[in-house]
Design a protein around this motif. Sequence first.
Motif, short mmCIF file in Angstrom:
data_model
loop_
_atom_site.label_atom_id
_atom_site.label_comp_id
_atom_site.label_asym_id
_atom_site.label_seq_id
_atom_site.Cartn_x
_atom_site.Cartn_y
_atom_site.Cartn_z
N LEU A 182 76.65 53.79 19.70
CA LEU A 182 76.96 52.75 20.84
C LEU A 182 76.08 51.88 21.43
N MET B 23 85.71 53.14 18.57
CA MET B 23 85.21 51.30 18.83
C MET B 23 85.70 50.75 17.52
N ALA C 94 86.96 49.99 23.32
CA ALA C 94 86.27 51.01 23.44
C ALA C 94 87.18 51.81 23.82
#
Lengths: 661, 459
Positions: free
Chosen positions: A188, A220, A243
């Motif tokens: 992330l 994502m 996302a």
Amino acid sequence: MKLSFLLALPTTLLTLLTPTLASPEYNEHLHLIPLSNEYLYAGFNFTSTTSQSAYRANNYRYFPRSLGQILQYSRASELHLRFALGRWDEETWGARPRHGRREGGTGVELWAWIDAEGGTEAVEERWSALVNSLSGLFCASLNFIDGTKTIRPVLSFDSEGTSRSTAGSKQLLLHGTLANEVVCTENLTPFLKLLPCKGKAGISSLLDGHKVFDANWQTMSIDVRPICPASDAECMIEVQQTADVVLDLERSMRPRDDPIPRPQPIAEIECDEGKHYHGGDTCYPKRKQGAKRWSLSKVFGSPVIGSCHLSERNDGEAEEKWDISLEVPSEHIVEASAMQDSLTSDDQIRLYRLSESRTQRSDLSLPHQYESGSRLRPQPALYATRQITGHGQERGGMHAVLRNPHPYAQQIIYLETLPWFLRPYMHTLKVNHRFNSTEDKSARPVDVFLEKIFYTPAIDRSRATKVEVMFTIPPESTVELTYDFEKAVLRYTEYPPDANRGFDIAAAVIRVLGSIKGLGREGDSYIRTTSLLLPLPTPDFSMPYNVIILTSTVIALGFGSIFNLLVRRFVLVEEIPKGPLAGLVARVKVGLGKLRGGKGEWAEGAGGAGGAGGAGGAGSANRAHEDAAADGEARRAGQTGVNGRVGEGKDGLTNVERKDR
Amino acid sequence: MDALRTVYNDHPKTVLFGSAAALRILLAVTFSGLPDLLTGRVEISTPVNSFKRLQEGLFLYERGLDPYDGGIFHQAPLLLPLFSLLPSSSTWIGRLASILLFTGLDLLTADCLYQIAESSAAHTSRLFSSPRKDRTWHPISVAAVYLFNPFTLLTCLGRPSTVFTTFFTALSVSHACRAQTVTAAFALAIASYMSLHPVLLLPPVGMLCYDRLCVQIARKAHSPSADGDARGNGFNGKVAIDQRTQPKALAFSTQMLGTFAIALAFLFALSRLLLPSWQFIPSVYMIPLTMPDLTPNPGLWWYFFIEMFDAFREFFLGVFWLHMLSYSVPFCLRFQKQPLAAVVLMMGVVAVFEPYANVGDAGAWLSCLALLSHVFEVSSAHRYTFPALATLLYAALLGPAFHHLWIYAGSGNANFFYAITLVWSLALLILLTDAVYSVLRDEWEAERPEGKGKDVRQI
């Protein structure tokens, strides 16, 4: 209506809008839908574009430089990268967001169109360069996408971009999956770093690893595609990062310093007074009615910090001026704090714009309300599940069930990537259907006509299996797709450290073609099944030395005894030349015999025979010898004759045998 | 009962073959799940001969794809057009058709063994005549041993393609026994084309063929003078051979090798015509050499190469193959006087040491041992035949049980099955060494009749 359509399909939106935009553009959007009463869907969308000339000149503004350079180096014109975790519960949450076009199977999925110039070798090299650099960029094990995990789908994916086809430039689609990759915070962080505001301001400030990866389902995606307007205007390169998460409201709103669920204090519990045992000391907790209370700052751990409005403000009808949209029934109360602007459209969508200030903390909160919070979600195009059947570690079967709930037929493409150690038998592939309404389970299912099959068999340790099947699911019916497979035994170094856990099999990708409903290519939707866990037979990992030693011993035993027989010649025991030691032993024995008194004869016999077993005394042994010799003479004599010797020889033989015993 | 006995006495071969075929078909019909169950057994089906993989190859072939462009199908290309004539084996009629085909192959193999036994090549050759030749079994018994061998029977129902290899090997040997050089070489070429290892039989089969050719010429030379006495006299090696009438060994071997090479080239060319590429050559012939597919089998290779360190894998593959190669020539040299024994023993070496060993090959070899039936008494008197046979039975019974414990029950690990394959190989090896001993001892006793039944040493 137009609005919801656009929100559901941000890609369409941008395709429509980009022709008018020539300058670099960035916008972001958060779409919130409370699903049933306990879950909240949050879809983040960040889109930036740049002109082709700026991209070629390495002139980056909002387009991430690191990604752009990788793409240029590996000559990929279009890239789709997915990180996914968890399962979308289509039974209760309905259709997937963005028609499933921005999600991946569990783990990592990557597909890209790569310049085919230079032949297959060059493409493979570029693909390898791409996965290796992306691996570094996203801190993921993408570099493990090698030949054994790469396939070339034919039907399942279409290029989303529109590029002006220049003569001679051919693009090749490669698709790789990494089902065993666990997506985590480390993926992330680089994802957020690609954004112009780096997750410090705007809606991206909500993306916190603790919450995102605590979600029931999260995916994502990064999609890069060229967009060339129909007119002669300049081509653009667009990167879209999304996302999507489905958060369990109760779990995500637990305070971070006290995450363990505890029973509520009795005073806070609402009792069901309808129960007959209800009294001062007994309480049956009442089921919570209506929608839960939640707010952005509680669900995501912090409110939205500032805003990330980088492009020139685009007033008027353009929808991307709104940062957040929330889909709740119109009668719900929504408290918005520090929002610059808001709009309530009539069909249950509320839009908010964050304030221009960089430090302003904005929040949305919904108090507990008794009206049911969720409206009916649209039904998914298909319900798809996939299982491994059979038991044991030798063979098994794949079993996919696809249920069409709609009253119209749907044409689908079913794609599977199988690792080489799962060996499917395509001659056992069966696709048959049964109507959902059929009560009689014993009714014979009808075979489905397979319109197209693309099958690439695996090669051990170098290529994955690809199965692509195109067929039509009749209205309101369930299709079952089955085939048998065999599980390979690997070399012991090829097993992972947790060998008995099993191997992950990537999700099947199902593309539901929209063209059959007249929606065209944009109407296609994708569904991915869950990934599977395949247990393989395992050897004993502690055994290499033992196995080498034992097998070699057996082989040496065979080799030794056979060659021993081959190279040596037979001699009678009596003819063995005595070594000096044997003579000594015999003499000692004679001496011993003399000491015992007159048993020398015995000693001599034993010494001479060198341990001839079972001879019952010297006399009998001698007799046997004489007989055998006589017999031999008889046979020698008999060989010159013609007939009748055989019986004699045979008799002689049995004679000897008997005596020998 | 008497009528039955009369029929048996009059036509023993018909009765035997008929009952063997009936037994196979009856088994397949009564237990309709049995053929598919046996096809799935690792002891019978290996990656290079499995009937199920053949079906997969056939599926791809019939759809115009290259069946060798993948990791599943590694069997000879010419099987594809043959099996595409049969109805699909998923239906009962297809299953029956395949069973009939394999039963037919078994009967033909048994017939070849019958002819080999009948030719008396086992105990009488150009240079040698066994003192025990009267103890040879009747050819019908040899055929019966093959047809009613439980391993052969189960293999027939499991339908692995190595049955073709066995048949063509037996055919080649039977033609060699009749001194038909060209057909023997051709049949051996087909067998080698089906699976690689019958190439190792080329030297002994060539020797056998040459030997029979000499005997035949000698017999022809003698027959005008001693017409009725040919059997008693002409075969008695030492008398018969006239050096001048013998065929030239060099010319003979050239003819044999030439036929073999031409036949192989022809088969490869024919296969190439059927297929879109030459891909089948690495796929069929490199697989047994490099053993990428480590599916368990009753041989010695699979677990060894699962557990082998990566750096030494190539080295040990080379060592294992050299080891197998190392028997062919020494056998030819040592069993010069008994070429059929060299062939049978070489088949044994292959059955024990081949990379994708299977029960079918071992069973066929055990049945072929009956060709050397005249020396059984030596083996039983001086060697460990009974313990070896008992061990074989033990391994055959425990093997499936241990495989089940490992793969299905999970209460045993891979070592269980590995241990039992070791025991199986060991038992086969002991039988092999016993056979070598018996044949050599028999040969020695022909020179030294006084040594019969005595203790001997080897120096």
